[in-house]
Design a protein around this motif. Structure first.
Motif, mmCIF file in Angstrom:
data_model
loop_
_atom_site.group_PDB
_atom_site.id
_atom_site.type_symbol
_atom_site.label_atom_id
_atom_site.label_comp_id
_atom_site.label_asym_id
_atom_site.label_seq_id
_atom_site.Cartn_x
_atom_site.Cartn_y
_atom_site.Cartn_z
ATOM 1 N N ASP A 1 0.866 -1.179 0.000
ATOM 2 C CA ASP A 1 0.000 0.000 0.000
ATOM 3 C C ASP A 1 0.905 1.233 0.000
ATOM 4 N N VAL A 2 1.331 1.633 -1.211
ATOM 5 C CA VAL A 2 2.305 2.717 -1.320
ATOM 6 C C VAL A 2 1.711 4.040 -0.861
ATOM 7 N N ALA A 3 0.446 4.300 -1.183
ATOM 8 C CA ALA A 3 -0.171 5.563 -0.783
ATOM 9 C C ALA A 3 -0.209 5.699 0.738
ATOM 10 N N ALA A 4 -0.551 4.615 1.421
ATOM 11 C CA ALA A 4 -0.563 4.653 2.882
ATOM 12 C C ALA A 4 0.843 4.832 3.436
ATOM 13 N N ALA A 5 1.831 4.205 2.790
ATOM 14 C CA ALA A 5 3.216 4.356 3.247
ATOM 15 C C ALA A 5 3.659 5.808 3.144
ATOM 16 N N VAL A 6 3.349 6.455 2.031
ATOM 17 C CA VAL A 6 3.711 7.871 1.871
ATOM 18 C C VAL A 6 3.005 8.718 2.915
ATOM 19 N N ARG A 7 1.748 8.426 3.163
ATOM 20 C CA ARG A 7 0.992 9.206 4.150
ATOM 21 C C ARG A 7 1.599 9.074 5.545
ATOM 22 N N HIS A 8 1.956 7.872 5.936
ATOM 23 C CA HIS A 8 2.510 7.668 7.279
ATOM 24 C C HIS A 8 3.929 8.236 7.393
ATOM 25 N N PHE A 9 4.737 8.067 6.363
ATOM 26 C CA PHE A 9 6.087 8.636 6.418
ATOM 27 C C PHE A 9 6.026 10.164 6.454
ATOM 28 N N ASN A 10 5.095 10.745 5.719
ATOM 29 C CA ASN A 10 4.926 12.200 5.788
ATOM 30 C C ASN A 10 4.547 12.645 7.196
ATOM 31 N N ALA A 11 3.673 11.881 7.838
ATOM 32 C CA ALA A 11 3.279 12.219 9.203
ATOM 33 C C ALA A 11 4.438 12.073 10.178
ATOM 34 N N SER A 12 5.414 11.237 9.836
ATOM 35 C CA SER A 12 6.566 11.027 10.705
ATOM 36 C C SER A 12 7.667 12.054 10.491
ATOM 37 N N LEU A 13 7.543 12.915 9.491
ATOM 38 C CA LEU A 13 8.581 13.908 9.224
ATOM 39 C C LEU A 13 8.702 14.945 10.330
ATOM 40 N N ARG B 1 14.533 11.574 9.936
ATOM 41 C CA ARG B 1 15.555 11.268 8.937
ATOM 42 C C ARG B 1 15.283 9.928 8.244
ATOM 43 N N LYS B 2 14.923 8.945 9.033
ATOM 44 C CA LYS B 2 14.630 7.638 8.439
ATOM 45 C C LYS B 2 13.390 7.722 7.549
ATOM 46 N N ALA B 3 12.379 8.477 7.987
ATOM 47 C CA ALA B 3 11.163 8.616 7.187
ATOM 48 C C ALA B 3 11.454 9.327 5.868
ATOM 49 N N TYR B 4 12.278 10.377 5.918
ATOM 50 C CA TYR B 4 12.596 11.117 4.687
ATOM 51 C C TYR B 4 13.386 10.241 3.718
ATOM 52 N N SER B 5 14.342 9.484 4.244
ATOM 53 C CA SER B 5 15.103 8.574 3.390
ATOM 54 C C SER B 5 14.196 7.532 2.747
ATOM 55 N N SER B 6 13.242 7.029 3.500
ATOM 56 C CA SER B 6 12.298 6.047 2.948
ATOM 57 C C SER B 6 11.436 6.676 1.865
ATOM 58 N N LEU B 7 11.007 7.911 2.077
ATOM 59 C CA LEU B 7 10.193 8.596 1.065
ATOM 60 C C LEU B 7 10.972 8.794 -0.233
ATOM 61 N N LEU B 8 12.233 9.188 -0.129
ATOM 62 C CA LEU B 8 13.036 9.374 -1.341
ATOM 63 C C LEU B 8 13.175 8.069 -2.111
ATOM 64 N N SER B 9 13.348 6.965 -1.395
ATOM 65 C CA SER B 9 13.455 5.665 -2.065
ATOM 66 C C SER B 9 12.147 5.312 -2.768
ATOM 67 N N ILE B 10 11.034 5.592 -2.107
ATOM 68 C CA ILE B 10 9.727 5.298 -2.716
ATOM 69 C C ILE B 10 9.520 6.137 -3.968
ATOM 70 N N TYR B 11 9.836 7.425 -3.888
ATOM 71 C CA TYR B 11 9.624 8.299 -5.040
ATOM 72 C C TYR B 11 10.528 7.919 -6.212
ATOM 73 N N ASP B 12 11.771 7.569 -5.943
ATOM 74 C CA ASP B 12 12.668 7.135 -7.021
ATOM 75 C C ASP B 12 12.108 5.895 -7.721
ATOM 76 N N PHE B 13 11.599 4.980 -6.940
ATOM 77 C CA PHE B 13 11.039 3.752 -7.522
ATOM 78 C C PHE B 13 9.808 4.067 -8.373
ATOM 79 N N LEU B 14 8.921 4.922 -7.862
ATOM 80 C CA LEU B 14 7.690 5.239 -8.591
ATOM 81 C C LEU B 14 7.973 6.020 -9.859
ATOM 82 N N LEU B 15 8.938 6.947 -9.813
ATOM 83 C CA LEU B 15 9.238 7.732 -11.006
ATOM 84 C C LEU B 15 9.913 6.886 -12.082
ATOM 85 N N LYS B 16 10.639 5.854 -11.693
ATOM 86 C CA LYS B 16 11.195 4.949 -12.693
ATOM 87 C C LYS B 16 10.095 4.184 -13.416
#
Length: 451
Positions: free
Chosen positions: A247-259, A266-281
């Protein structure tokens, strides 16, 4: 104050009755005492009043007046009280507010003082069991076999009690050692003692997620949210659970709330960058991903980058003929700019530069918003044209049916005229629909904007 006083009861329980240990006593493991009617206040009084009397008696026996001066005489009881009271005062939350409500590791020195205080009583019991109470260093009085049997019985009872105490403590030590075999066993034992701790539930959520047991992890995170919905570290754990559940949308929502969390941002932001790189590919022009990226940048305070990403999202929405999505992205970008404008406290010169940049961004957003509204208008025109075409076809069909039912020359002429008018109107609408209305109007708007 009532809660701080009751904490002393929990500390005393751990010192005098060392059972039910827990690695974490965070909220809401020990509920707060919020009123005088709480029955736990009786336990507080039962502890603090005798303790106060003991300390007063000890100080009174140790303080003497000698030659007009107050002299503090050294005594074993005073030293034992010092070992108990001084370390206890530091962890009592009275002089200092600690970050940890209760921690077993802070009770080592107070436990040593408690043992020093209990040692004289244990020595008296041993002396009594040996028949020496009241006449130390003396000799046995003549009494006979009955007295000897009673002395032997007392020694057996005291020895048995000592053996039971040692065995009990050894069993507790063994059981507690087994709790520390692994992280899982330690947290499972802690939850049995303190199931209402939000932090323990969050830690179990992380543990189960690392084990791949994502459904169980989600249940623990849900309990943590139910206990304390302001404990933001749970969002970081829930983000990894959502990834495990695809559930990528939920993951982004929760990581954003953890910022906004101190320990997990820091861990949440790093996870978000990894998710966005994967989705943009996978989808380089996915407008939703750009919106999510913008929301993350806005949360960490990078308004310029957030606004740029919202602009990209709006442009991609327009290319996908999603005018509503484009307008939503524009609204979010403006909200980020407004929030930055109200919270900015920079110097006057820097403030002018920031205001100028924001004004330029607002102009671009206005252009995109205009294109969005034009696209919506064009879509509505298309829908209206399609509806008109259907209506004209229905009219032509009705006219044809009327010609077939009536042979009167007047009716035939009227029906023929209706059919010709309907076919002409349908031809005009078909010509309209053949023109790419949205692209034409957008191109015109772009030319006006460029001028």
């Amino acid at each position: 104050c009532l809660s701080v006083a009751y904490v002393q009861v929990e500390l005393a329980r751990l010192v005098l009755l060392p059972v039910n240990f827990c690695i974490e006593y965070s909220f809401n493991c020990i509920p707060m005492v919020e009123s005088l009617a709480d029955p736990r206040n009786l336990l507080t009084c039962a502890l603090l009043l005798p303790l106060g009397v003991l300390l007063a008696a000890t100080l009174r026996s140790a303080v003497h007046c000698h030659g007009g001066r107050v002299v503090l005489a050294a005594s074993p009881h005073l030293a034992a009280c010092a070992w108990l009271v001084v370390p206890w005062a530091l962890i009592s939350h009275v002089p200092l507010k600690l970050g940890t409500l209760v921690a077993e590791r802070t009770l080592y020195l107070p436990s040593f003082g408690a043992l020093l205080l209990l040692a004289p009583g244990a020595a008296c019991l041993v002396d009594a069991s040996n028949g020496l109470a009241g006449e130390r260093g003396g000799t046995w009085r003549r009494g006979g076999a009955a007295r000897a049997r009673r002395g032997l019985a007392r020694r057996l009872v005291s020895g048995l009690g000592f053996a039971v105490a040692v065995g009990y403590c050894a069993a507790l030590t063994m059981r507690r050692s087994l709790d520390w075999v692994s992280d899982a066993s330690a947290f499972e034992a802690a939850l049995q003692v303190c199931p209402t701790s939000a932090k323990l539930q969050q830690q179990m959520c992380t543990l189960r997620s690392n084990e791949g047991r994502h459904r169980e992890a989600a249940a623990h995170c849900a309990r943590a949210f139910a206990i304390d919905d302001t404990y933001c570290d749970t969002h970081n754990s829930m983000g990894f659970v959502a990834i495990g559940l695809n559930d990528v949308a939920a993951a982004v929502r929760h990581f954003n709330a953890s910022l906004t969390c101190i320990f997990t941002n820091r861990k949440a932001y790093s996870s978000l960058l990894s998710i966005y790189d994967f989705l943009l590919k996978l989808e380089p022009h996915n407008a939703t991903v750009y919106e999510q990226m913008a929301s993350s940048q806005a949360l960490i305070g990078d308004v310029d980058r957030a606004t740029g990403l919202y602009r990209e999202a709006a442009a991609f929405h327009l290319k996908a003929r999603d005018a509503d999505g484009a307008l939503r992205a524009v609204r979010l970008a403006r909200a980020a700019l407004d929030q930055a404008a109200t919270s900015d406290e920079d110097s006057v010169g820097e403030g002018r530069d920031i205001a100028a940049a924001a004004e330029a961004q607002r102009c671009t957003l206005g252009y995109l918003e205009g294109k969005g509204h034009i696209a919506i208008m064009a879509e509505r025109l298309r829908e209206a044209a399609a509806g008109g075409q259907l209506a004209m076809r229905a009219a032509a069909a009705a006219a044809t049916a009327a010609v077939g039912m009536e042979e009167s020359p007047a009716v035939v002429a009227m029906a023929a005229a209706m059919r010709v008018a309907a076919e002409g109107a349908a031809a005009v609408l078909r010509a309209l629909l053949a023109v790419p209305v949205a692209e034409a109007v957008m191109a015109a708007a772009a030319m006006v904007g460029a001028v």
